[in-house]
Design a protein around this motif. Structure first.
Motif, PDB file in Angstrom:
ATOM      1  N   SER A  42       0.796  -1.230   0.000  1.00  6.56           N
ATOM      2  CA  SER A  42       0.000   0.000   0.000  1.00  6.56           C
ATOM      3  C   SER A  42       0.828   1.281   0.000  1.00  6.56           C
ATOM      4  O   SER A  42       0.348   2.308  -0.464  1.00  6.56           O
ATOM      5  CB  SER A  42      -0.988   0.028   1.166  1.00  6.56           C
ATOM      6  N   GLY A  66      -5.381 -10.448   2.249  1.00  9.92           N
ATOM      7  CA  GLY A  66      -4.273 -10.061   1.371  1.00  9.92           C
ATOM      8  C   GLY A  66      -3.140  -9.432   2.152  1.00  9.92           C
ATOM      9  O   GLY A  66      -2.989  -8.211   2.224  1.00  9.92           O
ATOM     10  N   SER A  72       0.684  -3.319   5.069  1.00 10.37           N
ATOM     11  CA  SER A  72      -0.578  -2.739   5.571  1.00 10.37           C
ATOM     12  C   SER A  72      -0.918  -3.283   6.955  1.00 10.37           C
ATOM     13  O   SER A  72      -1.439  -2.545   7.798  1.00 10.37           O
ATOM     14  CB  SER A  72      -1.721  -2.988   4.585  1.00 10.37           C
ATOM     15  N   GLU A  90      -3.402 -14.857   3.628  1.00  6.50           N
ATOM     16  CA  GLU A  90      -2.502 -14.792   2.461  1.00  6.50           C
ATOM     17  C   GLU A  90      -2.298 -16.208   1.928  1.00  6.50           C
ATOM     18  O   GLU A  90      -2.039 -17.122   2.702  1.00  6.50           O
ATOM     19  CB  GLU A  90      -1.147 -14.198   2.894  1.00  6.50           C
ATOM     20  N   ASP A 136      -7.932  -6.611   0.357  1.00  2.93           N
ATOM     21  CA  ASP A 136      -6.885  -6.198  -0.589  1.00  2.93           C
ATOM     22  C   ASP A 136      -6.241  -7.428  -1.237  1.00  2.93           C
ATOM     23  O   ASP A 136      -5.019  -7.525  -1.291  1.00  2.93           O
ATOM     24  CB  ASP A 136      -5.822  -5.364   0.172  1.00  2.93           C
TER      25      ASP A 136
END
Ligand SMILES: C[S@@+](CC[C@H](N)C(=O)[O-])C[C@H]1O[C@@H](n2cnc3c(N)ncnc32)[C@H](O)[C@@H]1O
Length: 214
Positions: A42, A66, A72, A90, A136
């Motif tokens: 990010s 994510g 992040s 993840e 994300d």
């Protein structure tokens, strides 16, 4: 990713934002050195935005879909409540290993859990309630992630969804062959249809939509 603001404006905004701590700078460098798509992280402005959101709502239970290399998650951890915890999902074990190594060097070592595997599977095992969620990961599953997470949020909790502008390509999504562009446009339309939800699409970086859980 196409920048939505000029590089000069972006730099000016960074210069007027809390600087990244040393550990995050190092993580950013390592991500550029070791991963194929480092621009997925990010970055300083969106990261500080996430941290600020975690801080203002004093988030104690945070869910992230994510992780990538953990940028992040670490930013949100810096803003969360004193006893706050993050669960981050993840599927790539190499990304998760980098993230873990940086989490272990932070004060949040024991308060960030990475669930390695397909996020849709991990989500089946989670119940919440969460104060803050950040979506994300793979764009084709955004609608599924959002619809699954919304009922797990406490009332007044915040869901943040990244890349909702997709470099502006969502403006002409019907002419795009790219699956992710079409999926993000479909997700944005899905949210528009949920008229009862209070939301704002923030034109920061690649676009972040904030939705308040009812
Ligand atoms: C845009 S990156 C996340 C960036 C991260 N939030 C940050 O700011 O550093 C998206 C991540 O989602 C992961 N991912 C993609 N599809 C996934 C899935 N189905 N389940 C879990 N993770 C997935 C990718 O491996 C990638 O690391």
């Amino acid at each position: 990713m196409l920048s939505l603001v000029s590089p000069e404006v972006e730099q000016y905004a960074r210069d007027n934002t809390t600087p990244l701590p040393e550990l995050l700078q190092e993580l950013s460098k390592e991500t550029y050195a070791k991963t194929a798509l480092p621009q997925m992280q990010s970055g300083p402005l969106a990261g500080q935005f996430l941290k600020t959101m975690a801080r203002v709502i004093n988030a104690a239970h945070i869910l992230e879909v994510g992780t990538f290399t953990g940028f992040s998650a670490l930013m949100m951890a810096m803003g969360m409540a004193e006893d706050g915890r993050i669960t981050t999902l993840e599927y790539d074990a190499d990304n998760a290993a980098i993230a873990r190594s940086f989490f272990d060097r932070s004060p949040f070592k024991d308060r960030i859990e990475i669930m390695v595997g397909a996020a849709a599977d991990s989500l089946k095992t989670l119940t919440g309630p969460y104060d803050l969620a950040f979506i994300d990961a793979d764009k084709t599953n955004y609608i599924h992630y959002f619809d699954t997470i919304l009922p797990m949020m406490r009332s007044g909790g915040l869901i943040m969804i990244d890349n909702v502008l997709w470099s502006g390509r969502v403006l002409h999504a019907e002419a795009e062959q790219d699956e992710s562009t079409r999926a993000i446009a479909a997700f944005n339309a899905h949210l528009r249809g949920l008229a009862e939800l209070d939301k704002v699409m923030v034109t920061l970086r690649d676009g972040i939509t904030l939705v308040v859980a009812p």
